[in-house]
Write a protein that holds these residues in place. Structure first.
Motif, PDB file in Angstrom:
ATOM      1  N   TYR A   1       3.823 -12.420  -0.790  1.00 16.28           N
ATOM      2  CA  TYR A   1       5.169 -12.501  -0.546  1.00 16.28           C
ATOM      3  C   TYR A   1       6.212 -11.467  -1.125  1.00 16.28           C
ATOM      4  O   TYR A   1       5.825 -11.150  -2.403  1.00 16.28           O
ATOM      5  CB  TYR A   1       5.710 -13.855  -0.954  1.00 16.28           C
TER       6      TYR A   1
ATOM      7  N   GLU B   1      -4.611 -14.773  -1.147  1.00 18.42           N
ATOM      8  CA  GLU B   1      -4.498 -15.310   0.291  1.00 18.42           C
ATOM      9  C   GLU B   1      -3.212 -14.833   0.935  1.00 18.42           C
ATOM     10  O   GLU B   1      -3.200 -14.913   2.174  1.00 18.42           O
ATOM     11  CB  GLU B   1      -4.613 -16.876   0.047  1.00 18.42           C
ATOM     12  N   HIS B   2      -2.082 -14.613   0.125  1.00 19.00           N
ATOM     13  CA  HIS B   2      -0.931 -14.393   0.775  1.00 19.00           C
ATOM     14  C   HIS B   2      -0.012 -13.615  -0.004  1.00 19.00           C
ATOM     15  O   HIS B   2      -0.221 -13.933  -1.101  1.00 19.00           O
ATOM     16  CB  HIS B   2      -0.267 -15.331   1.553  1.00 19.00           C
TER      17      HIS B   2
END
Length: 279
Positions: free
Chosen positions: A127, A124-125
């Protein structure tokens, strides 16, 4: 033609700078437990471990692992930025074709929709650390699209709160083929012998402040699929350490042959990891 000029005296001052990167400021913590190496692993033995897969054969729904990681919360995986991005932070792969698999011991697998062991998630993401430049600042946190379901095969592992130096043996993962002709590789445990920062810097001719340095048996480990996997130690005295599953202290970044390998320190960036695992 004669040239006339003033005679001047100059004093040459030589200043010598000594740069010492090998001074260990922290005391070495001697590890008491010695994990087993080379033994067969069951899914329940490394509940935190995940393989990061890319679609290999769309018709057969076959996926091949290219990296690894460790579950640190219900929706976060700690891994290596180098698995996904170049030094310019450009994507190496299409994220839509990537899946993260937990409870799986093989590098070449068919995705099973309904299974009591396997759990598959999408990215989803991602970092990453601001100053990433492989292998420096190589920690990455992947937020998955759905929470992990913790059970007897899948669970999170505690990560260290302290940035300590250790003397002893920690456990990591390796992969190898069971059959010589097989494309698939199987997961197994590997003992990583910790090397002091002083010796590591002398061998690699670089500062190793950001890393744990290790040596290993080359016969048991030589594969890129373990990049991003966790370095787990036992009896560290760290308040975050679990009773049986140890504590995650490093993320495998660079595997060297004949030289110390590098694992990015987790404790050095505990706040960054903690903030990234919550938001």
């Amino acid at each position: 033609m004669l040239l006339y000029g003033a005679c001047q005296k100059y004093t040459l001052i030589i200043i010598t700078f000594t740069f010492n990167t090998s001074v260990d400021q922290r005391p070495l913590i001697r590890l008491k437990s010695v994990p087993k190496s080379g033994g067969a692993i069951k899914a329940e033995d490394l509940k935190h471990h995940v393989f990061i897969y890319q679609l290999y054969d769309p018709k057969k729904l076959l996926y091949r692992a290219f990296c690894a990681g460790s579950i640190i919360s219900e929706e976060r995986v700690l891994t290596s930025t180098h698995c996904f991005l170049t030094n310019r932070k450009r994507k190496k792969r299409n994220f839509d074709r990537i899946r993260i698999g937990a409870g799986i011991l093989d590098t070449l697998v068919k995705k099973i929709v309904f299974d009591d062991k396997q759990q598959w998630r999408k990215i989803e993401h991602l970092y990453t650390q601001r100053f990433y430049r492989f292998p420096a600042y190589n920690l990455a946190i992947v937020k998955v699209n759905n929470d992990w379901v913790f059970n007897e095969f899948v669970n999170k592992i505690p990560y260290t709160k302290w940035n300590q130096d250790f003397d002893g043996v920690c456990v990591g993962t390796g992969v190898r083929t069971i059959k010589s002709w097989s494309k698939n590789k199987h997961l197994f445990a590997v003992n990583f012998h910790l090397v002091t920062r002083r010796i590591c810097e002398q061998n690699l001719l670089r500062s190793c402040f950001l890393y744990y340095c290790t040596e290993y048996d080359i016969k048991k480990l030589s594969s890129t699929e373990i990049e991003g996997g966790g370095l787990v130690c036992y009896d560290t005295g760290d308040p975050a350490e679990g009773i049986k599953n140890g504590v995650l202290i490093g993320v495998t970044s660079l595997i060297n042959v004949g030289l110390p390998s590098l694992h990015n320190r987790v404790g050095l960036y505990h706040k960054w990891v903690t903030d990234g695992s919550k938001h």
